[in-house]
Design a protein around this motif. Structure first.
Motif, PDB file in Angstrom:
ATOM      1  N   GLY A   1      -6.537   6.121  12.418  1.00 52.21           N
ATOM      2  CA  GLY A   1      -6.726   5.546  11.091  1.00 52.21           C
ATOM      3  C   GLY A   1      -5.400   5.391  10.384  1.00 52.21           C
ATOM      4  N   ILE A   2      -5.244   6.031   9.206  1.00 52.16           N
ATOM      5  CA  ILE A   2      -3.978   5.967   8.480  1.00 52.16           C
ATOM      6  C   ILE A   2      -3.307   7.337   8.497  1.00 52.16           C
ATOM      7  CG2 ILE A   2      -4.770   4.110   6.974  1.00 52.16           C
ATOM      8  CD1 ILE A   2      -5.050   6.171   4.751  1.00 52.16           C
ATOM      9  N   SER A   3      -1.995   7.312   8.597  1.00 49.50           N
ATOM     10  CA  SER A   3      -1.225   8.555   8.592  1.00 49.50           C
ATOM     11  C   SER A   3      -0.459   8.745   7.291  1.00 49.50           C
ATOM     12  CB  SER A   3      -0.234   8.566   9.767  1.00 49.50           C
ATOM     13  OG  SER A   3       0.631   7.441   9.714  1.00 49.50           O
ATOM     14  N   GLY A   4      -0.462   7.736   6.434  1.00 53.13           N
ATOM     15  CA  GLY A   4       0.244   7.842   5.164  1.00 53.13           C
ATOM     16  C   GLY A   4       0.501   6.454   4.600  1.00 53.13           C
ATOM     17  N   THR A   5       1.443   6.360   3.675  1.00 52.26           N
ATOM     18  CA  THR A   5       1.822   5.074   3.100  1.00 52.26           C
ATOM     19  C   THR A   5       3.284   4.790   3.400  1.00 52.26           C
ATOM     20  OG1 THR A   5       2.488   6.054   0.977  1.00 52.26           O
ATOM     21  CG2 THR A   5       0.181   5.358   1.198  1.00 52.26           C
ATOM     22  N   THR A   6       3.638   3.519   3.389  1.00 52.64           N
ATOM     23  CA  THR A   6       5.041   3.144   3.452  1.00 52.64           C
ATOM     24  C   THR A   6       5.664   3.371   2.080  1.00 52.64           C
ATOM     25  OG1 THR A   6       4.619   0.850   2.826  1.00 52.64           O
ATOM     26  CG2 THR A   6       4.487   1.387   5.192  1.00 52.64           C
TER      27      THR A   6
ATOM     28  N   GLY B   1       3.880  -9.253   2.097  1.00 47.77           N
ATOM     29  CA  GLY B   1       5.017  -9.287   3.008  1.00 47.77           C
ATOM     30  C   GLY B   1       5.449  -7.922   3.502  1.00 47.77           C
ATOM     31  N   PHE B   2       4.625  -6.887   3.284  1.00 48.02           N
ATOM     32  CA  PHE B   2       4.921  -5.548   3.791  1.00 48.02           C
ATOM     33  C   PHE B   2       3.626  -4.772   3.968  1.00 48.02           C
ATOM     34  CE2 PHE B   2       5.262  -5.325  -0.865  1.00 48.02           C
ATOM     35  CZ  PHE B   2       4.392  -4.290  -1.170  1.00 48.02           C
ATOM     36  N   ASP B   3       3.677  -3.766   4.847  1.00 45.41           N
ATOM     37  CA  ASP B   3       2.514  -2.904   5.054  1.00 45.41           C
ATOM     38  C   ASP B   3       2.399  -1.902   3.913  1.00 45.41           C
ATOM     39  OD1 ASP B   3       1.854  -4.140   7.394  1.00 45.41           O
ATOM     40  OD2 ASP B   3       2.793  -2.650   8.701  1.00 45.41           O
ATOM     41  N   ILE B   4       1.185  -1.680   3.462  1.00 44.83           N
ATOM     42  CA  ILE B   4       0.944  -0.654   2.447  1.00 44.83           C
ATOM     43  C   ILE B   4       0.734   0.702   3.105  1.00 44.83           C
ATOM     44  CG2 ILE B   4      -0.621   0.102   0.608  1.00 44.83           C
ATOM     45  CD1 ILE B   4      -1.274  -2.878   0.149  1.00 44.83           C
TER      46      ILE B   4
ATOM     47  N   VAL C   1      -8.793   3.659  -0.546  1.00 44.70           N
ATOM     48  CA  VAL C   1      -8.317   4.126   0.762  1.00 44.70           C
ATOM     49  C   VAL C   1      -7.255   5.207   0.582  1.00 44.70           C
ATOM     50  CG1 VAL C   1      -7.008   3.473   2.824  1.00 44.70           C
ATOM     51  CG2 VAL C   1      -8.879   2.029   2.036  1.00 44.70           C
ATOM     52  N   TYR C   2      -6.348   4.990  -0.357  1.00 42.71           N
ATOM     53  CA  TYR C   2      -5.312   5.998  -0.616  1.00 42.71           C
ATOM     54  C   TYR C   2      -5.934   7.295  -1.120  1.00 42.71           C
ATOM     55  CZ  TYR C   2      -1.449   8.482  -2.754  1.00 42.71           C
ATOM     56  OH  TYR C   2      -0.551   9.461  -3.093  1.00 42.71           O
TER      57      TYR C   2
END
Length: 303
Positions: free
Chosen positions: A54-59, A44-47, A12-13
Motif C-alpha cells: 500500500g503506502i509507506s508514507g508521503t513524499t 506533476g509529482f507523487d503525493i 488516505v493520509y
C-alpha cells in the motif's frame, strides 16, 4: 483538481491506507486510487510513497500539498456549517494510553443518540500528535513526555503555537503476564528484565526528540525484542511469551483482564509527563471539555 480528490488524499493520509479510506468514504478502492493518480499526474509529482502493501508514507512535496489540502477542507467545512443541522465533531490524536481510549469510548457513548456525530481517534506518537493538532484541525492531542525532555518539548510546542497542559507525572510501567515471576514484585529494575523479550510498538513518524526517547528506553531494555505495529498483537505477545512491554501508565482493569496482564513500576529515575496539547489562545469546545473531564476520571481510577 476538484474537492473530491482533495477529500480522498486527506482521508488516505489520515488512515494510512487506500482501502480504509475507500471504506470510510463509501467508494470503491479502484475509484479512489485512480482519482489520486489523476491528481498526481496533474500536479506533476507523487503525493504518496507506495510499496506492495500500500503506502509507506508521503513524499516531501506530497506532505506540503496535504497541509494545504487540509486547510482547503477546513474552509470548505466552515461553509458546510451553515446547514440547519450542525455536525458534532471531535477529533483526537493520542499516544497509546488505555485511559485516553476509555475516555474517548465514554464520550462516544454519551453522544451515541446524536444523528450528526463525527468523532475520530487516531493513534500516534507525540510528534505526529503535534502535526495533527497544528495542521489538520484535531481538537486535542494526548502526549507523553519524559522528564529530561520536558523543556525541549515545551519549546517545540511553543514554536508550533500549541499549549501543553500537564495532567500527571509518574514512573514508566513494565507490563507482564499475571503469572510471570515479575508480576509478584512491587517494582521492577532494568536488570530484572534479563531473559525477557521486549515487545515494542514504535511510531510511524518521529523527529529527533522521539528518536532520543526510544534510544534511551532501548538502553534500559534487553536486546531481545519484537517490534509490531498493532496494539492487540503487542499485548497478545506479552501474554503468550516470556516477555514484557513498556507503558507510560498502568493498564486499565479491562485491558489487564482481556490479556491476563499486570503493570509494575519501573525502578528507574525516569518519570513521564502525561498531558494534552491544544492550539494556543483557542477556547476548548464543549466536547473537548467533556472529554477531558472523562479522562481525568479515568486517571483517578488508576493512580
Amino acid at each position: 483538481m476538484n474537492i473530491q480528490q482533495i477529500i480522498y488524499v486527506v482521508e488516505v493520509y489520515k488512515l494510512h491506507s487506500f482501502s480504509l479510506a475507500a471504506h470510510s468514504l463509501f467508494v470503491s478502492q479502484p475509484r479512489l486510487s485512480q482519482a489520486i493518480r489523476d491528481l498526481e499526474r496533474e500536479l506533476g509529482f507523487d503525493i504518496f510513497e507506495r510499496n506492495r502493501k500500500g503506502i509507506s508514507g508521503t513524499t516531501v512535496r506530497g506532505y506540503e500539498f496535504i497541509i494545504q489540502a487540509r486547510n482547503v477542507l477546513k474552509q470548505f467545512s466552515s461553509l458546510e456549517n451553515f446547514k440547519e443541522s450542525p455536525v458534532s465533531s471531535f477529533h483526537l490524536a493520542t499516544t497509546l494510553v488505555s485511559q485516553a481510549q476509555n475516555a474517548f469510548v465514554n464520550l462516544c457513548s454519551q453522544n451515541a443518540q446524536n444523528p450528526h456525530l463525527n468523532f475520530d481517534m487516531f493513534f500516534c506518537g507525540c510528534y505526529e500528535a503535534v502535526d495533527r493538532v497544528k495542521n489538520f484541525g484535531y481538537d486535542l492531542g494526548i502526549v507523553t513526555i519524559i522528564d529530561p525532555q520536558l523543556s525541549d518539548w515545551m519549546s517545540y510546542f511553543k514554536s508550533s503555537k500549541l499549549d501543553f497542559h500537564d495532567l500527571l507525572c509518574s514512573k514508566y510501567q513494565i507490563t507482564v503476564h499475571q503469572n510471570s515471576d515479575l508480576a509478584a514484585r512491587s517494582s521492577i529494575k532494568p536488570e530484572d528484565l534479563e531473559g525477557y523479550t521486549y515487545i515494542t510498538k514504535k511510531c510511524s513518524r518521529m523527529n529527533s526528540l522521539t528518536l532520543q526517547v526510544y534510544s534511551l528506553l532501548d538502553k534500559i531494555c534487553p536486546e531481545a525484542r519484537i517490534t509490531v505495529s498493532n496494539t492487540d498483537i503487542m499485548y497478545q505477545l506479552v501474554s503468550d511469551n516470556r516477555a514484557f512491554t513498556l507503558d507510560c501508565m498502568p493498564l486499565d482493569e479491562k485491558t489487564c483482564r482481556k490479556y491476563s496482564l499486570v503493570s509494575r513500576p519501573l525502578d528507574e529515575n525516569l518519570r513521564v509527563h502525561f498531558g494534552y496539547i491544544v492550539p494556543a489562545n483557542m477556547p476548548l469546545s464543549q466536547l473537548s471539555i467533556t472529554y477531558l473531564e472523562l479522562l481525568k476520571k479515568e486517571l483517578l481510577l488508576h493512580r
